[in-house]
Design a protein around this motif. Structure first.
Motif, PDB file in Angstrom:
ATOM      1  N   LYS A   1      -0.428  -3.470  15.280  1.00  0.00           N
ATOM      2  CA  LYS A   1      -0.838  -4.412  14.236  1.00  0.00           C
ATOM      3  C   LYS A   1      -1.904  -5.306  14.848  1.00  0.00           C
ATOM      4  CE  LYS A   1       1.030  -8.330  11.545  1.00  0.00           C
ATOM      5  NZ  LYS A   1       2.268  -9.072  11.190  1.00  0.00           N
TER       6      LYS A   1
ATOM      7  N   SER B   1      -2.507   0.351   0.064  1.00  0.00           N
ATOM      8  CA  SER B   1      -3.457   0.026   1.126  1.00  0.00           C
ATOM      9  C   SER B   1      -4.894   0.418   0.796  1.00  0.00           C
ATOM     10  CB  SER B   1      -3.048   0.690   2.437  1.00  0.00           C
ATOM     11  OG  SER B   1      -4.051   0.526   3.411  1.00  0.00           O
TER      12      SER B   1
ATOM     13  N   ILE C   1       0.923   2.025   3.841  1.00  0.00           N
ATOM     14  CA  ILE C   1       1.376   0.770   3.241  1.00  0.00           C
ATOM     15  C   ILE C   1       1.074   0.894   1.750  1.00  0.00           C
ATOM     16  CG2 ILE C   1       0.921  -1.725   3.062  1.00  0.00           C
ATOM     17  CD1 ILE C   1       0.149  -1.621   6.075  1.00  0.00           C
TER      18      ILE C   1
ATOM     19  N   SER D   1       6.981  -7.358   6.432  1.00  0.00           N
ATOM     20  CA  SER D   1       6.835  -8.592   5.650  1.00  0.00           C
ATOM     21  C   SER D   1       6.772  -9.829   6.556  1.00  0.00           C
ATOM     22  CB  SER D   1       7.983  -8.722   4.642  1.00  0.00           C
ATOM     23  OG  SER D   1       9.219  -8.770   5.322  1.00  0.00           O
TER      24      SER D   1
ATOM     25  N   LEU E   1       5.832  -0.406   5.796  1.00  0.00           N
ATOM     26  CA  LEU E   1       4.918   0.581   6.370  1.00  0.00           C
ATOM     27  C   LEU E   1       5.735   1.831   6.656  1.00  0.00           C
ATOM     28  CD1 LEU E   1       2.176   0.132   9.027  1.00  0.00           C
ATOM     29  CD2 LEU E   1       3.920   1.875   9.380  1.00  0.00           C
TER      30      LEU E   1
ATOM     31  N   ASP F   1      -2.424  -4.672   5.035  1.00  0.00           N
ATOM     32  CA  ASP F   1      -1.361  -5.336   4.267  1.00  0.00           C
ATOM     33  C   ASP F   1      -1.898  -6.336   3.241  1.00  0.00           C
ATOM     34  OD1 ASP F   1      -2.110  -7.468   5.844  1.00  0.00           O
ATOM     35  OD2 ASP F   1      -0.193  -7.648   6.902  1.00  0.00           O
TER      36      ASP F   1
ATOM     37  N   TYR G   1      -3.137  -2.093  10.515  1.00  0.00           N
ATOM     38  CA  TYR G   1      -2.106  -1.373  11.274  1.00  0.00           C
ATOM     39  C   TYR G   1      -2.670   0.005  11.574  1.00  0.00           C
ATOM     40  CZ  TYR G   1       0.880  -4.996   9.234  1.00  0.00           C
ATOM     41  OH  TYR G   1       1.406  -6.193   8.836  1.00  0.00           O
TER      42      TYR G   1
ATOM     43  N   GLY H   1       2.008  -5.486   0.764  1.00  0.00           N
ATOM     44  CA  GLY H   1       2.218  -5.428   2.213  1.00  0.00           C
ATOM     45  C   GLY H   1       3.645  -5.706   2.665  1.00  0.00           C
ATOM     46  N   LYS H   2       4.596  -4.952   2.128  1.00  0.00           N
ATOM     47  CA  LYS H   2       5.996  -5.195   2.482  1.00  0.00           C
ATOM     48  C   LYS H   2       6.565  -4.157   3.459  1.00  0.00           C
ATOM     49  CE  LYS H   2      10.448  -6.178   0.318  1.00  0.00           C
ATOM     50  NZ  LYS H   2      11.158  -6.446  -0.941  1.00  0.00           N
TER      51      LYS H   2
END
Lengths: 655, 655
Positions: free
Chosen positions: B422, B448, B445, B486, B458, B405, B411, B455-456
């Motif tokens: 995570k 990534s 992501i 997030s 997945l 992220d 992740y 990183g908001k």
């Protein structure tokens, strides 16, 4: 042309309307296309993880040739069912088993333009057995089994120059109809185009859907050579009739956009098919050339067979009094939609600002009373006022298509003014309007074509997408809008893009079929001639230069997974059976460099991959559908030797 | 096998894990797959009519062979871009212009299995120029232009038995890499399969992406013949390196699921490509056979050209010290993922419960210090402890793939335990877990793979769908789940079905490209050899038995729309130019009975439809894309006379 213009209500096209026919530049500032978004829209369309949608919606693929299944209200694409176009994704049209489904009298046709899905009816109600859809370009009708969501039958429609007004069906699915969009000389022959007007003929075909649930061309009506458009068949009191719009009563063959728009009115065709049946039974039809191909999937052998039929019964409507009448209809009409009671037939005119409701009872009486104003190519034209139930007051511009909620309301899509108008059957008063995004084509209310619509949602299918979604280059998706119609006022809920070009849609409540859907094919019922029902039966058999691999796939290996003794010059058929008997455990198969699609095998299914190796070497094959943690390891090798070499045939067979 | 087993940490597979490898029966009672649904989920994923999604997500089509574009957070399918499979919907692979895009050294290949989309990088950041995707079955890499969302280039990868670990790219898109999934004899030859172990070789290809933005096979590394899996290349401090997982260090060729799972550890390949470049520059590579086809779309002529290249540079890694090292990796690994800083390389093992982080600095030092435990086929194997940054504590079962992220968190998707874990880079502690639906494959992501992830969200892509949506028969869609990352804890937002089988995905923030997307092709720039740029230029030219129609389409007619003098035995090429210069005004073209797909023409585009009439008659053609209120009238006729007849060539040309 013998239409009596005196009886017609002339609808002038104002300059504003004419100008707006081509106007696609957004004229509204609101992002919603002018519609206020329902307050609870997000909650109303959200289907939480693990929950199911309430309706299955079947949207035609249009130029994709397929049938798309969406869930409503979420707008999620649940599946694209291959119908008329090859689908390398699952081998449809490529495998030895399925390629015959695309056979026609013109040979193999890898594409078509699928327009109008319909759902099978029993007593005028959606029964959830089958969906049907027409091929517009190379005339055909396809049947999709709603237990497997597979195309299981396609029949070609002979003596047709284009199959647009199709496959509308009668109240017990006795018949599916197919009318010629482009009238051509019949039988087709070399005719100078400026002389074609005298030669063109139309046909309206009645495809019988018998007790064996198979399609057959029962008879064709030979009708005046105008361009038939959309249709629907009667129900309840009007059962026994079908109604078709048409355009180009001018019989123009060039610059149709201008030359077919000269007459103030076009013609609504009223077909009494029970009368036509009587005439056919009385021997009034002729047996004529009508070469067409009929393809059926056998779900036991997993294989399509193809038959060619050379002749059909053709009934000239002039030999069968009462089988066909015309009524005047607003200029360049599109939909001809029968309301749930069967009493009203609604038609609009794309180039008019007029929505007409015809009264079935009045039609019957006008025929009895001979209220004719003339004839068109020998077919009687009914007096407009005598069959009129009413005209919708202050409707909209370019009305295309009307659907019903089963509560006494009708909803008409308006192409030019880009809106849905809701109006009352009987009073013909508009009670609500919903602006949509640009160039609204067809609309859909689940079950609208039946006696019992589910009047909760309305789906609007718009022809223009432009900046409606994130831009994806010059080629854009099509666009649909979901509207809540459960209350007095329509509420805009959701925009979602669609695949292909949906021209038309139907839907049914999910509860009607969801528990009947097939999950696997059982191995016991598999009658494929090259099936291997267990790894013990897996083997390789050489017959001259032809090699048959009776192969199996199960997590996480193929059997055999090592094959030697294949030679350049051989034709190798890999008949792979997926031995899994658990839902959603598919396997795939392909070989490096193959000139065909993959196989995608559902549990219990056998399909065949044809391969002609061109060079000696070792060729890997693998499972193309992620099946398990060891999917990546599900592979094998084929050793190919030079033509004429003496490498013996060898393969492994379990331990 | 010379891997020193003494240095390995043996990870036993418990009975529970082994049993669950094949267990797909839902074990959780909750509909959400065990995940609590975020309270505001509906609001968070709802994109109101007229509003745009925040991210473009590119999901591989897998066995569809295409690349699907979704909007996030709505999960709406915005477009399917044809890449490796024919697409009758728009003529891709059927038209004279596009069919060469599917040329290979094996001839025309109508299908492939597309796995891993990647996005072009500049200085390690997503730059929004191109997407790339590999063909897994017949090894190729495709380039998709993010201005037009079209496949504009495909290059074949020679000397490869399968192209899975591809097309991972370097920090400035200097190279795209392609590694052999199935090692085969090189050059390929007729070898007995039980002797193949001694003959198999792998290659890691470096496809140069030059300043002209075209692809070229710069050189191939000849490497030990194990099966290379996934990869990623270094960034920042690790720029100049690529990292690839592999399996089957046993070199098994049968029952790979068992025989390739015998060794306790597999091998992570560490490639120093700058070193390899030096060796190639120093003349250490050999020029060898490497026949491959290179196809490019010229956006001015709208036409694909195809070239065949016979030779490539091959560098045996044993001739280039320092170009390749191995490190032990947990059994049957999948992803090899470099974190945004470039320091850590993360790999999991499908058959292990272990997620390993390697430290790039330690790798460099271990190489300097010669911390080797042996070699594998002449390639040095690094000591595991010497390159280890850390192992994630109490991770999960069957870790597959790790994304980042950009805030210090990683992740990992866990196939067997169906969850996302995570964890913290550096402390290796799991800080959150999110159950997903069954058999979670890859996760994504946005950004990534770059130095700057967004990183908001997945996206989890699950291999099992079963009853997740309304059932649609034995063949089901695939399934994705959108998770909000997030906050400190992950929140489950949405399930949506996907087309094809997405194996992998990438995404970028829409603002990066949405204003640069092309809307039309300008007519001025159209250099198609058979273009007609106005109706005045529309014409028909006969050259012996070949007839060229220089045709035009504009609302709402074709020019010419009447053609006579075509004879049975002719080959007719309809070169149709869409004269529109407004976004989203497409036209289509087809003829009844044609044995090819339609044309689907974007504004300003020319494409060609080949037709060989077999019988005299009048044949209608029409516009297959609803373009205007008079679309239904957009049609024409071709008169076909018998072979040898004297009907003169005739066509209309406007007034």
């Amino acid at each position: 042309m013998k239409i009596n213009n005196n009886t017609m209500v002339t609808i002038g096209i104002g300059i504003g309307l004419a100008a707006s026919l081509f106007a696609c530049t957004p004229k509204k500032s609101s992002n919603s296309g002018g519609a206020a978004i329902s307050k609870n829209a997000a909650e109303k369309v959200y289907v939480a993880p693990g929950k199911h949608d309430e309706f299955y919606a079947f949207l035609s693929g249009g130029f994709s040739g397929q049938l798309a299944v969406y869930g409503l209200p979420s707008g999620r694409l649940l599946r694209v069912i291959p119908v008329y176009s090859v689908n390398p994704e699952n081998g449809y049209g490529f495998t030895e088993e399925t390629k015959k489904m695309l056979n026609t009298s013109h040979g193999f046709v890898p594409w078509d333009d699928s327009h109008h899905p319909q759902l099978s009816l029993t007593d005028g109600k959606v029964d959830g057995r089958y969906a049907y859809i027409n091929a517009n370009n190379t005339p055909r009708i396809a049947k999709i089994d709603l237990k497997t969501f597979k195309t299981t039958e396609i029949i070609e429609v002979p003596n047709s120059g284009g199959n647009h007004g199709s496959p509308y069906l009668t109240e017990n699915t006795e018949y599916l109809i197919a009318s010629t969009r482009f009238s051509i000389p019949l039988p087709n022959k070399d005719v100078a185009l400026d002389k074609m007007k005298e030669e063109v003929k139309g046909t309206i075909s009645f495809i019988k859907f018998g007790k064996d649930e198979k399609m057959e061309v029962a008879f064709q009506l030979l009708v005046p050579g105008i361009d038939y458009d959309l249709a629907s068949c009667g129900k309840g009191m009007s059962h026994g009739y079908c109604f078709l719009t048409s355009y180009n009563s001018e019989k123009a063959s060039t610059l149709i956009e201008i030359n077919a728009s000269k007459n103030d009115k076009d013609l609504l065709a009223i077909v009494n098919w029970k009368k036509a049946e009587e005439c056919v039974a009385a021997g009034k039809a002729k047996t004529v050339d009508g070469r067409h191909v009929h393809n059926e999937l056998n779900e036991s052998t997993h294989t399509v067979t193809s038959a060619t039929i050379d002749k059909v019964k053709m009934l000239d409507v002039r030999d069968c009094e009462g089988a066909l009448y015309y009524a005047p209809v607003a200029k360049s009409p599109h939909g001809a939609d029968v309301d749930p009671s069967g009493q009203y037939i609604i038609a609009g005119g794309k180039l008019a600002a007029q929505i007409t409701a015809y009264d079935f009872n009045k039609i019957v009486k006008a025929i009895q009373d001979k209220k004719f104003t003339g004839d068109y190519d020998g077919v009687k034209v009914l007096d407009y006022e005598s069959v009129l139930a009413g005209e919708v007051k202050k409707p909209c511009l370019g009305p295309l298509h009307t659907e019903f909620d089963g509560k006494g309301n009708a909803y008409t899509s308006c192409f030019v003014s880009s809106e849905v108008v809701k109006w009352k059957l009987g009073t013909w008063e508009v009670v609500d309007r919903m602006p949509t995004y640009y160039s609204l084509g067809h609309i859909m209310i689940p079950g609208s074509g039946s006696k019992q619509p589910w009047g909760k949602y309305l789906l609007a299918m718009n022809k223009i997408t432009k900046d409606r979604y994130l831009p994806v280059g010059p080629e854009l998706p099509q666009s649909a809008q979901l509207i809540d119609i459960s209350g007095e006022k329509m509420e805009m809920l959701l925009d979602f893009p669609t695949v292909g070009e949906p021209h038309y849609a139907v839907a049914l409540e999910a509860n009607l079929i969801k528990d009947k859907v097939k999950k696997i094919y059982t191995l016991e019922e598999n009658k494929h001639p090259f099936v291997a029902k267990s790894e013990k039966e897996a083997r390789v058999v050489r017959e001259g230069n032809v090699v048959h691999v009776y192969g199996t796939a199960i997590r996480s290996h193929f059997m055999p997974d090592n094959i030697e003794g294949i030679k350049v010059g051989d034709t190798v058929y890999f008949h792979i059976t997926n031995l899994e008997q658990d839902w959603d455990i598919a396997h795939g198969f392909s070989i490096i460099g193959a000139n065909t699609s993959e196989l995608l095998l559902m549990p219990g299914e056998t399909n065949t991959f044809k391969w002609e190796p061109s060079k000696p070497g070792v060729y890997p094959f693998y499972c193309t559908d992620f099946c398990s943690a060891l999917h990546q390891e599900m592979q094998g090798y084929i050793r190919v030797s030079a033509g004429g070499s003496s490498t013996p045939l060898k393969f492994n067979q379990g331990k």
